[in-house]
Design an enzyme around this catalytic site. Structure first.
Site, PDB file in Angstrom:
ATOM      1  N   GLY A 226       0.821  -1.202   0.000  1.00 19.77           N
ATOM      2  CA  GLY A 226       0.000   0.000   0.000  1.00 19.77           C
ATOM      3  C   GLY A 226       0.855   1.252   0.000  1.00 19.77           C
ATOM      4  N   MET A 228       4.996   2.885   1.796  1.00 19.03           N
ATOM      5  CA  MET A 228       6.229   2.612   2.534  1.00 19.03           C
ATOM      6  C   MET A 228       6.701   3.866   3.226  1.00 19.03           C
ATOM      7  SD  MET A 228       8.458   0.545   3.526  1.00 19.03           S
ATOM      8  CE  MET A 228       9.790   1.045   4.625  1.00 19.03           C
ATOM      9  N   GLU A 263       1.450   5.794   7.475  1.00 20.61           N
ATOM     10  CA  GLU A 263       2.851   5.953   7.077  1.00 20.61           C
ATOM     11  C   GLU A 263       3.497   7.140   7.782  1.00 20.61           C
ATOM     12  OE1 GLU A 263       3.997   3.440   5.609  1.00 20.61           O
ATOM     13  OE2 GLU A 263       2.042   2.616   5.099  1.00 20.61           O
ATOM     14  N   GLU A 285       4.605  -2.329  13.270  1.00 19.99           N
ATOM     15  CA  GLU A 285       3.393  -2.390  12.463  1.00 19.99           C
ATOM     16  C   GLU A 285       2.122  -2.470  13.308  1.00 19.99           C
ATOM     17  OE1 GLU A 285       3.290  -1.521   9.588  1.00 19.99           O
ATOM     18  OE2 GLU A 285       5.320  -1.814   8.830  1.00 19.99           O
TER      19      GLU A 285
END
Length: 838
Positions: A226, A228, A263, A285
Site C-alpha cells: 500500500g 512505505m 505511514e 506495524e
C-alpha cells in the site's frame, strides 16, 4: 565501516546481496584483489581488512531497473525510478548489512539525465542541486537521523508536484510535497489535507512532532504494497493518494486518509524507534496500525470505524489464526520474511496494543507511550522494551499478558451465567481455551480483558462491579476458569461481554435470541449492538445453511426481522451506523463460524433467502432512506455525508432485491454524479442481476468512460470478478485478455485474480475445481516475475481443509500442482509447504 571492540583483526566482512552484478569493490580506495574476496550474486565476503578501527568500503554494482519485475530494490515504473527496500530490498542494489539493527546516517548524491529525470529525491533534508556534466545534473540529500537500510529511499523522474506547509507545535515550518504523474496533481489534494491532519493529531494525542525540514510523498503506479514509510520520503501506491469525486469512492477517501496517517505515524513508531530484528515486526506495524485506527476513530465515527476494524480482523486474521499459516504476533521462525507481513502481525498486533490500553486506562497508556518514546528514541527495540514501559509506569506485571505476542491462534472463551432470585445474585462463569497451532501443541493461560455490561429488563446498563473488584467495565480473565459474582440486582440482567471486541477472541455463550435482541436494542455501546445483531443473524444463517445442505429450505426469523426494523427506525442512530447494522454477515463470516464441511453454494442460498425477507420487511423505510439521505451540493467526502451515501446504498440494494428486476439499480447508475453512487449501483447490478442486459450495458458504459484511468478500471475488474455463480470463471478468463488488465501490475492482479479467489465464494469454489486450477496457473505464471504478489494470492487457499470433501480434494490437487513445480520462489514454496502440511 567501524570494527566493533573485541572483533578479531582477521574477521572477514560479510555483506548480503540479492541477484547482484558486482563491477568493483575497494577498501580505502584500493581495489580488493580476487584472493581477498568471495563474490556471488547473494553475498560478498572480504578478507584481510585494514587493522584500523575504521575503513571505507566502496562497492559498485550494475543494476537494470527496467527489468526488475519483482519491484524490490531499485526499479522503474512509468518512467520513474523508485526504490522499495523493506524488508530486504536494499541488498538488491548493493552488498550491505541489510538488517534493521544496522542503523546509519545517510548522505545521498543522485546523478541523472536532466531532461529525462528532472526530479531527484531521497531521505532527509535537501542539500542542493547542480549541473554535473553535459546533459546531467545531481541532487544531494542528508538524513541526520540514523536509520536501517530498509528505510532508504530514492526516486527519480519527471513528476508533477503539489506543495503546502505545516507549522509544528514548536513553531517550525515544514515543507510538504506530494509528487504524482503530470496531470494528476489536483487528485492529490485530499491526501495533502489528510497528511496535515495526521501531523496535528500526532502532536495532540502522542506529543510527537515532525523532525525534518521537509516531508515528501511520491505516488507510483507499480507497487507491491500500500505504501512505505521511508524516512522523510514516503513512497505510495497511487491508489492511496489519488482521489476526486468522479473517480474515487467514499471508501477510497477513507483509505487514503488512514494510510497517509499510518505511514506518517511510522516516523516515530518505526523510524525513530525501529525493530531490532524482523521477529519484532509487530512492534512497529501493530503499534502503528493501532495509532491509525485511533486517528480514524477521532476523524470519523468511532463505532463505525471499530466495526470496520472488526470485520477486517474476522475476515482475514481469524481464518489465518485457525489455519495452516497460523503464527504468533511475534513469529519465532521464518523462511521468507515477506510472508509475515500478515493480518496477524498488523491487525492482531494492533489489538494487543488496544488491550494494553484497556488494561491500563487512557492516562497510564499515554504515560507508557511517553516513556517508550523517551527511552528508546534512536533504538532498534524489542517487544520486551515496549511492554516494560507500561509495566514501569503502572506497576503491573505484564508477563502473563505478553503471551499474546508469543502464542498463535484465536483464544475461545466459554461463558455461562446463573441467576439466584433469592439472593439477587448473578454469576458469570468464564473458561478460556486455545487450540494447538502449527509448532505449538501446548498453550498457557492468558490474560484476557473483557469489556462487559449488565443490562436490566428496562434497558438500563448497570454500573456495577463484581464482588472483590472495583472495576465496573472490565472483567480480567487470568485463569483457566473464573467466576464473577454480581449482587444487589433488581432482576436477572442480560450479559453483554467482550463489548467492542475488547479482546480478539471467539465467545461461546448459550444466549437466547431474545437476549441478543435485547442487547441490540439497549446496549449503550454501538459496537456491542452491532455484534448482537450479527450474532443473531449468524445463527439464522447457519441454521439455513444446514437446512439447504440437508435438502431443505432456508428461512428467515421473525426476531431478526424485528431487530432490523428497530435499528432502521431508530432516529437516534447515525446513518453510517445503520448502514453497517443493516448488512448481513458475509459468506466468509458464515463459513468461518461453521468451520468444517463448508458448502459455499448452500451459504449463498441461505443468505439470499434472508436478504429477500429483510428487503420485503424494510421496503417502506428503505424508500424513505433513499429520499432522506440525498447529499446535495458539492461532493463532500467527510464522515457525515459518506454515512448518508452508505445508508442510501444499503437501501437501494434491498429495494432492488424486492423489485425482482434490475431497473431501479440501472436508473440509479445513470443518475449518479459521483463514483461512490455510480460504483454502488453497478455493484448491485453485478451481484444481484449478473445476466441482465442492464448490467452489461452499465459495464460497457463504465469502461467507455474510465478506460484511461487504471485505478477506476480496477473497480470494473473487481466488480466482475465477484459476479456470483459458475459463469464467473468464464468472465475472469475473458478479463485476463481484456486491454484493461495488465499482468505485470500488482493493482490489476489483486483486483481481478485476488478478488476472484478471495472474494467470490461461489464462483471460485466450484465443485469441478476449475477455479482453483485458474488460481494455480496464475500463481505459477506470476511467481517468476513477482514472488511477493504471487505469495499473497496463494494465501487465499489457507482454509481449503474446511471445505466439503469434493471441493477439498480439488483444492488439494491445485496446491499439489503448485508444489510440484521445481522452480518456485522461496515466497511460494514457504506458503505452499505450510498450507499442505498435515
Amino acid at each position: 565501516m567501524h570494527r566493533r571492540e573485541g572483533v578479531s583483526i582477521d574477521a572477514p566482512l560479510v555483506l548480503a546481496g540479492d541477484e547482484l552484478n558486482l563491477e568493483s569493490v575497494q577498501i580505502d580506495s584500493v581495489d580488493v584483489v580476487d584472493a581477498d574476496r568471495d563474490v556471488s550474486p547473494d553475498e560478498l565476503t572480504i578478507r584481510n581488512l585494514p587493522e584500523s578501527v575504521a575503513f571505507e568500503v566502496t562497492v559498485t554494482t550494475i543494476l537494470s531497473p527496467e527489468t526488475n519485475t519483482k519491484l524490490m530494490g531499485l526499479y522503474r515504473t512509468n518512467g520513474v525510478y523508485c526504490t522499495q527496500c523493506e524488508s530486504e530490498g536494499f541488498r538488491r542494489m548493493t552488498y550491505f548489512y541489510d538488517r534493521p539493527d544496522a542503523m546509519c546516517v545517510y548522505t545521498v548524491t543522485i546523478i541523472a539525465d536532466k531532461e529525462d529525470t528532472p526530479v531527484l529525491l531521497s531521505n532527509g533534508n535537501f542539500l542542493g542541486v547542480g549541473g554535473y556534466d553535459e546533459g546531467r545534473h545531481f541532487a544531494a540529500w542528508y538524513d541526520p537521523h540514523p536509520k536501517p537500510s530498509y528505510l532508504f529511499a530514492l526516486v527519480g523522474g519527471d513528476l508533477g508536484v503539489i506543495e503546502d506547509k505545516f507549522t509544528t507545535m514548536s513553531g517550525k515550518d515544514v515543507v510538504l510535497k506530494i509528487f504524482v504523474e503530470h496531470g494528476k496533481e489536483s487528485r492529490a489534494s485530499y491526501a495533502m489535507d489528510a497528511l496535515k491532519r495526521s501531523m496535528k493529531w500526532d502532536e495532540e494525542k502522542f506529543g510527537r512532532e515532525y523532525d525534518l525540514d521537509i516531508f515528501q510523498i511520491v505516488a507510483v503506479s507499480d507497487f507491491n504494497m500500500g505504501a512505505m514509510e521511508n524516512k522523510g520520503l514516503n513512497v505510495f501506491n497511487d491508489k492511496y493518494v489519488l482521489a476526486d469525486p468522479e473517480t474515487a469512492t467514499d471508501a477510497d477517501y477513507a483509505n487514503i486518509e488512514r494510510i497517509i496517517a499510518h505511514e506518517y505515524f511510522h516516523n516515530w513508531t518505526g523510524n525513530r524507534i525501529t525493530c531490532r530484528d524482523w521477529f519484532q515486526l509487530c512492534l512497529k506495524e501493530g503499534l502503528t496500525v493501532y495509532r491509525d485506527h485511533e486517528f480514524s476513530a477521532d476523524e470519523r465515527s468511532r463505532s463505525v470505524i471499530r466495526i470496520d476494524e472488526i470485520r477486517t480482523l474476522k475476515l482475514i486474521q481469524f481464518p489465518e489464526d485457525a489455519g495452516p499459516l497460523a503464527h504468533p504476533v511475534r513469529p519465532d521462525t521464518y523462511k521468507e520474511i515477506n510472508n509475515f507481513y500478515t493480518a496477524t502481525v498488523y491487525e492482531k498486533g494492533s489489538e494487543v496494543c488496544r488491550m494494553i490500553r484497556t488494561i491500563l486506562g487512557a492516562e497510564d497508556f499515554r504515560k507508557g507511550m511517553d516513556l517508550y518514546f523517551q527511552r528508546h528514541d534512536g533504538d532498534a527495540a524489542t517487544i520486551e522494551d515496549f511492554v516494560a514501559c507500561f509495566a514501569e509506569v503502572s506497576g503491573r506485571d505484564f508477563s502473563q499478558f505478553s503471551l499474546w505476542y508469543d502464542q498463535a491462534g484465536t483464544p475461545s472463551v466459554t461463558v455461562s451465567t446463573s441467576w439466584d432470585e433469592s439472593s439477587s445474585s448473578f454469576k458469570v462463569e468464564l473458561e478460556q481455551a486455545l487450540a494447538p497451532t502449527p509448532g505449538q501443541s501446548k498453550k498457557e493461560v492468558m490474560h484476557i480483558p473483557l469489556y462487559y455490561a449488565l443490562i436490566g429488563e428496562d434497558g438500563e446498563n448497570y454500573d456495577i462491579a463484581p464482588e472483590g473488584s472495583d472495576d465496573s467495565e472490565v472483567l480480567h480473565l487470568t485463569k483457566r476458569k473464573q467466576t464473577f459474582e454480581f449482587k444487589g440486582l433488581k432482576s436477572r440482567p442480560v450479559l453483554s461481554i467482550n463489548r467492542g471486541l475488547s479482546a480478539p477472541i471467539n465467545v461461546y455463550m448459550e444466549q437466547s435470541n431474545e437476549d441478543l435482541a435485547h442487547i441490540a436494542r439497549n446496549d449503550t455501546d454501538g459496537v456491542a449492538q452491532w455484534q448482537a445483531l450479527q450474532d443473531l443473524a449468524t445463527r439464522v444463517l447457519i441454521d439455513g445453511t444446514k437446512a439447504v445442505q440437508d435438502g431443505g429450505a432456508a428461512s428467515a426469523d421473525d426476531q431478526l426481522i424485528d431487530a432490523y426494523k428497530a435499528i432502521a427506525g431508530n432516529a437516534d442512530l447515525e446513518p453510517a451506523f445503520k448502514a453497517q447494522a443493516l448488512m448481513l454477515p458475509s459468506e466468509a463470516d458464515i463459513a468461518r463460524e461453521i468451520g468444517k464441511n463448508i458448502d459455499p453454494d448452500a451459504i449463498e442460498t441461505a443468505i439470499s433467502t434472508v436478504k429477500d425477507a429483510i428487503a420485503a420487511a424494510l421496503a417502506d423505510i428503505c424508500e424513505t432512506f433513499i429520499a432522506d439521505m440525498k447529499t446535495d451540493g458539492e461532493f463532500d467526502p467527510g464522515a457525515e455525508p459518506a454515512g448518508k451515501r452508505a445508508l442510501s446504498s444499503v437501501a437501494l440494494s434491498y429495494l432492488s432485491r424486492s423489485d425482482g428486476n434490475a431497473s431501479r439499480a440501472a436508473e440509479a447508475y445513470k443518475a449518479a454524479n459521483n463514483m461512490t453512487e455510480q460504483s454502488s449501483a453497478l455493484q448491485i447490478l453485478t451481484s444481484q442481476y449478473p445476466d441482465a442486459s442492464e448490467t452489461e450495458d452499465a459495464l460497457q458504459d463504465f469502461k467507455s468512460k474510465f478506460t484511461d484511468n487504471p485505478l477506476v478500471m480496477d473497480k470494473w475488474l473487481a466488480l466482475q470478478a465477484k459476479m456470483p455463480g459458475d459463469s464467473a470463471l468464464a468472465k475472469v478468463k475473458a478479463l485476463l485478455e481484456d486491454d484493461a488488465y495488465d499482468a505485470s501490475n500488482p493493482n490489476r492482479i489483486r483486483s481481478l485474480i485476488g478478488t476472484f479467489a478471495g472474494g467470490n465464494a461461489t464462483g471460485f469454489n466450484r465443485t469441478d475445481g476449475k477455479g482453483y486450477d485458474l488460481l494455480a496457473d496464475q500463481i505459477l505464471a506470476i511467481d517468476p516475475k513477482n514472488p511477493q504478489v504471487a505469495a499473497r494470492l496463494l494465501t487465499t487457499m489457507r482454509s481449503w481443509r474446511n471445505l466439503e470433501p469434493v471441493r477439498q480434494a480439488a483444492a488439494k490437487a491445485a496446491l499439489e500442482k503448485i508444489s510440484s513445480n521445481d522452480k518456485l520462489s522461496t515466497d511460494i514454496s514457504d506458503i505452499v509447504e505450510r498450507t499442505l502440511a498435515e
